[in-house]
Design a protein around this motif. Structure first.
Motif, PDB file in Angstrom:
ATOM      1  N   ILE A   1      -5.384  -0.748   9.961  1.00 50.05           N
ATOM      2  CA  ILE A   1      -4.626  -0.682   8.710  1.00 50.05           C
ATOM      3  C   ILE A   1      -3.151  -0.543   9.051  1.00 50.05           C
ATOM      4  CG2 ILE A   1      -4.193   0.611   6.588  1.00 50.05           C
ATOM      5  CD1 ILE A   1      -7.113   1.571   6.737  1.00 50.05           C
ATOM      6  N   LEU A   2      -2.370  -1.476   8.547  1.00 50.14           N
ATOM      7  CA  LEU A   2      -0.924  -1.483   8.756  1.00 50.14           C
ATOM      8  C   LEU A   2      -0.248  -1.213   7.419  1.00 50.14           C
ATOM      9  CD1 LEU A   2       1.599  -2.038  10.486  1.00 50.14           C
ATOM     10  CD2 LEU A   2       1.303  -4.466   9.958  1.00 50.14           C
ATOM     11  N   ALA A   3       0.464  -0.112   7.330  1.00 45.63           N
ATOM     12  CA  ALA A   3       1.214   0.205   6.114  1.00 45.63           C
ATOM     13  C   ALA A   3       2.433  -0.702   6.057  1.00 45.63           C
ATOM     14  CB  ALA A   3       1.650   1.666   6.117  1.00 45.63           C
ATOM     15  N   MET A   4       2.553  -1.444   4.970  1.00 46.36           N
ATOM     16  CA  MET A   4       3.735  -2.266   4.724  1.00 46.36           C
ATOM     17  C   MET A   4       4.300  -1.771   3.410  1.00 46.36           C
ATOM     18  SD  MET A   4       2.162  -5.925   5.919  1.00 46.36           S
ATOM     19  CE  MET A   4       3.562  -6.842   5.364  1.00 46.36           C
ATOM     20  N   THR A   5       5.378  -1.026   3.486  1.00 50.89           N
ATOM     21  CA  THR A   5       5.828  -0.286   2.314  1.00 50.89           C
ATOM     22  C   THR A   5       7.335  -0.300   2.153  1.00 50.89           C
ATOM     23  OG1 THR A   5       5.793   1.898   1.274  1.00 50.89           O
ATOM     24  CG2 THR A   5       5.786   1.857   3.668  1.00 50.89           C
ATOM     25  N   ALA A   6       7.761  -0.171   0.918  1.00 58.23           N
ATOM     26  CA  ALA A   6       9.185  -0.028   0.625  1.00 58.23           C
ATOM     27  C   ALA A   6       9.629   1.420   0.838  1.00 58.23           C
ATOM     28  CB  ALA A   6       9.477  -0.459  -0.804  1.00 58.23           C
ATOM     29  N   HIS A   7       8.677   2.308   1.034  1.00 59.64           N
ATOM     30  CA  HIS A   7       9.005   3.713   1.293  1.00 59.64           C
ATOM     31  C   HIS A   7       9.483   3.841   2.731  1.00 59.64           C
ATOM     32  CE1 HIS A   7       7.304   5.114  -2.474  1.00 59.64           C
ATOM     33  NE2 HIS A   7       6.328   4.252  -2.262  1.00 59.64           N
ATOM     34  N   ALA A   8      10.770   4.031   2.896  1.00 62.30           N
ATOM     35  CA  ALA A   8      11.339   4.123   4.232  1.00 62.30           C
ATOM     36  C   ALA A   8      12.151   5.406   4.373  1.00 62.30           C
ATOM     37  CB  ALA A   8      12.199   2.899   4.524  1.00 62.30           C
ATOM     38  N   MET A   9      11.688   6.426   3.714  1.00 64.09           N
ATOM     39  CA  MET A   9      12.370   7.721   3.785  1.00 64.09           C
ATOM     40  C   MET A   9      11.856   8.494   4.988  1.00 64.09           C
ATOM     41  SD  MET A   9      14.283   7.603   1.068  1.00 64.09           S
ATOM     42  CE  MET A   9      14.760   9.263   0.684  1.00 64.09           C
ATOM     43  N   LYS A  10      12.612   9.468   5.398  1.00 65.30           N
ATOM     44  CA  LYS A  10      12.206  10.302   6.522  1.00 65.30           C
ATOM     45  C   LYS A  10      10.857  10.941   6.203  1.00 65.30           C
ATOM     46  CE  LYS A  10      13.723  14.013   9.488  1.00 65.30           C
ATOM     47  NZ  LYS A  10      14.817  14.861   9.912  1.00 65.30           N
ATOM     48  N   GLY A  11       9.920  10.824   7.129  1.00 63.28           N
ATOM     49  CA  GLY A  11       8.606  11.419   6.965  1.00 63.28           C
ATOM     50  C   GLY A  11       7.553  10.465   6.419  1.00 63.28           C
ATOM     51  N   ASP A  12       7.974   9.329   5.881  1.00 59.24           N
ATOM     52  CA  ASP A  12       6.998   8.383   5.322  1.00 59.24           C
ATOM     53  C   ASP A  12       6.080   7.817   6.398  1.00 59.24           C
ATOM     54  OD1 ASP A  12       7.788   8.698   2.689  1.00 59.24           O
ATOM     55  OD2 ASP A  12       9.217   7.030   2.769  1.00 59.24           O
ATOM     56  N   GLN A  13       6.634   7.462   7.551  1.00 54.81           N
ATOM     57  CA  GLN A  13       5.803   6.928   8.622  1.00 54.81           C
ATOM     58  C   GLN A  13       4.764   7.965   9.057  1.00 54.81           C
ATOM     59  OE1 GLN A  13       7.878   5.595  12.137  1.00 54.81           O
ATOM     60  NE2 GLN A  13       6.031   4.778  13.044  1.00 54.81           N
ATOM     61  N   GLU A  14       5.185   9.185   9.225  1.00 60.70           N
ATOM     62  CA  GLU A  14       4.274  10.247   9.634  1.00 60.70           C
ATOM     63  C   GLU A  14       3.183  10.462   8.589  1.00 60.70           C
ATOM     64  OE1 GLU A  14       7.620  10.446   9.666  1.00 60.70           O
ATOM     65  OE2 GLU A  14       7.986  10.501  11.826  1.00 60.70           O
TER      66      GLU A  14
ATOM     67  N   MET B   1      -1.440  -1.661  -5.946  1.00 64.97           N
ATOM     68  CA  MET B   1      -2.817  -1.987  -6.259  1.00 64.97           C
ATOM     69  C   MET B   1      -3.179  -1.378  -7.605  1.00 64.97           C
ATOM     70  SD  MET B   1      -5.006  -1.513  -2.818  1.00 64.97           S
ATOM     71  CE  MET B   1      -3.979  -1.172  -1.427  1.00 64.97           C
ATOM     72  N   PRO B   2      -3.875  -2.101  -8.410  1.00 65.81           N
ATOM     73  CA  PRO B   2      -4.195  -1.572  -9.741  1.00 65.81           C
ATOM     74  C   PRO B   2      -5.140  -0.373  -9.718  1.00 65.81           C
ATOM     75  CG  PRO B   2      -4.621  -3.935  -9.621  1.00 65.81           C
ATOM     76  CD  PRO B   2      -4.258  -3.470  -8.262  1.00 65.81           C
ATOM     77  N   GLU B   3      -6.168  -0.404  -8.888  1.00 66.17           N
ATOM     78  CA  GLU B   3      -7.174   0.653  -8.931  1.00 66.17           C
ATOM     79  C   GLU B   3      -6.843   1.852  -8.044  1.00 66.17           C
ATOM     80  OE1 GLU B   3      -8.439  -2.644  -8.217  1.00 66.17           O
ATOM     81  OE2 GLU B   3      -8.674  -2.959 -10.356  1.00 66.17           O
ATOM     82  N   MET B   4      -6.171   1.592  -6.927  1.00 69.59           N
ATOM     83  CA  MET B   4      -5.854   2.688  -6.009  1.00 69.59           C
ATOM     84  C   MET B   4      -4.619   2.341  -5.195  1.00 69.59           C
ATOM     85  SD  MET B   4      -8.825   2.215  -3.076  1.00 69.59           S
ATOM     86  CE  MET B   4     -10.206   2.184  -4.183  1.00 69.59           C
ATOM     87  N   ASP B   5      -3.977   3.367  -4.677  1.00 65.50           N
ATOM     88  CA  ASP B   5      -2.812   3.105  -3.833  1.00 65.50           C
ATOM     89  C   ASP B   5      -3.260   2.970  -2.379  1.00 65.50           C
ATOM     90  OD1 ASP B   5      -3.149   5.694  -2.722  1.00 65.50           O
ATOM     91  OD2 ASP B   5      -1.590   6.573  -3.979  1.00 65.50           O
ATOM     92  N   GLY B   6      -2.323   2.735  -1.493  1.00 64.95           N
ATOM     93  CA  GLY B   6      -2.645   2.523  -0.092  1.00 64.95           C
ATOM     94  C   GLY B   6      -3.291   3.728   0.579  1.00 64.95           C
ATOM     95  N   PHE B   7      -2.923   4.914   0.158  1.00 67.41           N
ATOM     96  CA  PHE B   7      -3.510   6.116   0.741  1.00 67.41           C
ATOM     97  C   PHE B   7      -4.971   6.263   0.322  1.00 67.41           C
ATOM     98  CE2 PHE B   7       1.034   6.941   0.757  1.00 67.41           C
ATOM     99  CZ  PHE B   7       1.225   7.308   2.083  1.00 67.41           C
ATOM    100  N   GLU B   8      -5.229   5.994  -0.948  1.00 70.98           N
ATOM    101  CA  GLU B   8      -6.617   6.054  -1.429  1.00 70.98           C
ATOM    102  C   GLU B   8      -7.464   4.959  -0.785  1.00 70.98           C
ATOM    103  OE1 GLU B   8      -5.877   7.792  -5.921  1.00 70.98           O
ATOM    104  OE2 GLU B   8      -5.457   5.674  -5.517  1.00 70.98           O
ATOM    105  N   ALA B   9      -6.884   3.778  -0.629  1.00 72.66           N
ATOM    106  CA  ALA B   9      -7.606   2.681   0.019  1.00 72.66           C
ATOM    107  C   ALA B   9      -7.916   3.023   1.469  1.00 72.66           C
ATOM    108  CB  ALA B   9      -6.794   1.392  -0.065  1.00 72.66           C
ATOM    109  N   THR B  10      -6.962   3.622   2.155  1.00 70.13           N
ATOM    110  CA  THR B  10      -7.182   4.021   3.548  1.00 70.13           C
ATOM    111  C   THR B  10      -8.317   5.034   3.643  1.00 70.13           C
ATOM    112  OG1 THR B  10      -4.888   3.572   4.153  1.00 70.13           O
ATOM    113  CG2 THR B  10      -6.111   5.094   5.574  1.00 70.13           C
ATOM    114  N   THR B  11      -8.319   6.003   2.749  1.00 69.50           N
ATOM    115  CA  THR B  11      -9.388   7.003   2.737  1.00 69.50           C
ATOM    116  C   THR B  11     -10.746   6.344   2.525  1.00 69.50           C
ATOM    117  OG1 THR B  11      -7.885   8.723   1.929  1.00 69.50           O
ATOM    118  CG2 THR B  11     -10.243   9.079   1.581  1.00 69.50           C
TER     119      THR B  11
END
Length: 69
Positions: free
Chosen positions: A26-39, A1-11
């Protein structure tokens, strides 16, 4: 997103909910699939997490879990 990321949008969405008293799923759909990202996403106030690549059946199931018929 140009103005904010998903975390800022969620907030911002969760803050707006305080006035409306309505919950927006809110459903996170992300390429971040590292350990801890879901949490991290769930701790930020997201209701679900779906790593990319997205499979249609997984998306359908995630939506059904968040928005029951």
């Amino acid at each position: 997103m140009p103005e904010m990321d998903g975390f800022e949008a969620t907030t911002a969405i969760r803050k707006a909910e305080e006035m409306t008293l309505q919950h927006v799923p809110i459903l996170a759909m992300t390429a971040h699939a590292m350990k801890g990202d879901q949490e991290r996403c769930l701790a930020a106030g997201m209701d679900g997490y779906l790593p990319k690549p997205i499979r249609p059946d997984d998306l359908r199931q995630a939506i059904e879990e968040l928005v029951p018929a």
